[in-house]
Design an enzyme around this catalytic site. Structure first.
Site, PDB file in Angstrom:
ATOM      1  N   TYR A 103      -1.802  -0.657  10.458  1.00  0.00           N
ATOM      2  CA  TYR A 103      -1.909  -0.956   9.037  1.00  0.00           C
ATOM      3  C   TYR A 103      -0.672  -0.455   8.294  1.00  0.00           C
ATOM      4  O   TYR A 103      -0.058  -1.190   7.501  1.00  0.00           O
ATOM      5  CB  TYR A 103      -3.163  -0.300   8.466  1.00  0.00           C
ATOM      6  CG  TYR A 103      -3.377  -0.534   6.987  1.00  0.00           C
ATOM      7  CD1 TYR A 103      -3.955  -1.718   6.535  1.00  0.00           C
ATOM      8  CD2 TYR A 103      -3.000   0.418   6.040  1.00  0.00           C
ATOM      9  CE1 TYR A 103      -4.157  -1.938   5.172  1.00  0.00           C
ATOM     10  CE2 TYR A 103      -3.189   0.206   4.688  1.00  0.00           C
ATOM     11  CZ  TYR A 103      -3.768  -0.971   4.258  1.00  0.00           C
ATOM     12  OH  TYR A 103      -3.953  -1.185   2.911  1.00  0.00           O
ATOM     13  N   SER A 149       0.855  -1.193   0.000  1.00  0.00           N
ATOM     14  CA  SER A 149       0.000   0.000   0.000  1.00  0.00           C
ATOM     15  C   SER A 149       0.884   1.234   0.000  1.00  0.00           C
ATOM     16  O   SER A 149       2.031   1.184   0.482  1.00  0.00           O
ATOM     17  CB  SER A 149      -0.896   0.014   1.239  1.00  0.00           C
ATOM     18  OG  SER A 149      -1.541   1.269   1.398  1.00  0.00           O
TER      19      SER A 149
END
Length: 257
Positions: free
Chosen positions: A160, A147
């Site tokens: 995350y 990501s």
């Protein structure tokens, strides 16, 4: 000499985690359209069966493997099942992931463990297990879905972001260790794409406006625009690419204020 290596995946056998929906489903179907048979791994059989139907509609074979990707024994069994079904594992896509958007001061130990195990532990276990098969068969491709949150600081949650940064660095280390076995290890770094998991967030015009303002291409990504790079990294066209994270982000990570 052929200066245009093949972007096709005919005869390849792929295993995709988190294949029941969203990015995992799109990549699984994209691989099928490129010529690969696909083993599909996730928790929910019903969603996997839906993906399998799409793979078969593209003219390729599909195997549904419901599994808890955070459990080492389940991971080992899933890779073994896929290998026995297909005869080999040429491509692994570590796509399974999740997030709990909690401010850092409020993150609980359970949230930390859940996100870490789902996003990072599972990717390592699948890479390690599939990597053993790939070493024995003389090579393979591993593609992990990271990501932009692993590259820049975002308000998506500290845990995350930490898992995605670790996943990107793990990609480099595995590429370094396993290159001598003919195993290419790479990652993709998406920004926001339209999926069922982002549907609620992208229903907020203010949120979308903020995202678009940070994106040089001035729009949200469409799933086919992520599938293409995933096929590239699994194909012969990327034979000399390893240890890289390809940002598929509309230019977001180059943006400066």
């Amino acid at each position: 000499m052929n200066y245009l290596p093949s972007f096709r995946l005919e005869g390849r056998k792929a295993l995709v985690t988190g294949a029941g929906r969203g990015i995992g489903r799109a990549i699984a179907v994209g691989y099928a359209e490129a010529g690969a048979d696909v083993a599909l791994v996730a928790r929910t059989r019903e969603q996997l069966e839906e993906t399998a139907a799409l793979v078969r509609a593209a003219g390729r074979e599909a195997l549904v493997i419901p599994a808890d990707i955070r459990d080492a024994d389940a991971v080992s069994a899933a890779v073994k099942t896929a290998s026995e079904w297909a005869g080999r594992v040429d491509i692994l896509v570590n796509n399974a992931g999740m997030n709990i958007r909690t401010p850092a001061l409020e993150v609980t130990e359970d949230e930390w463990e859940t996100i870490m195990q789902t996003n990072l532990k599972s990717a390592f276990l699948f890479s390690q297990t599939a990597g053993r098969h790939m070493k024995e068969q003389g090579g393979g491709r591993i593609v992990s879905i990271a990501s932009v949150a692993g590259h820049v600081a975002l308000r998506t949650g500290v845990v995350y972001g930490a898992t995605k940064a670790a996943l990107m660095h793990m990609t480099r280390i595995l590429a370094l260790e396993w290159g001598k076995y003919g195993i290419n290890v790479n990652a993709l770094g998406p920004w926001y794409f339209k999926t069922s998991l982002t549907e609620k967030l992208l229903a907020d015009p203010d949120f979308v406006g903020d995202i678009v303002a940070r994106t040089p291409l001035r729009r949200i990504g469409e799933l086919p625009e992520l599938v293409g790079p995933a096929v590239f990294l699994a194909s012969d066209a990327a034979a000399y690419v390893t240890g890289q994270t390809l940002m598929v982000d509309g230019g977001m990570t180059i943006y400066g204020f």
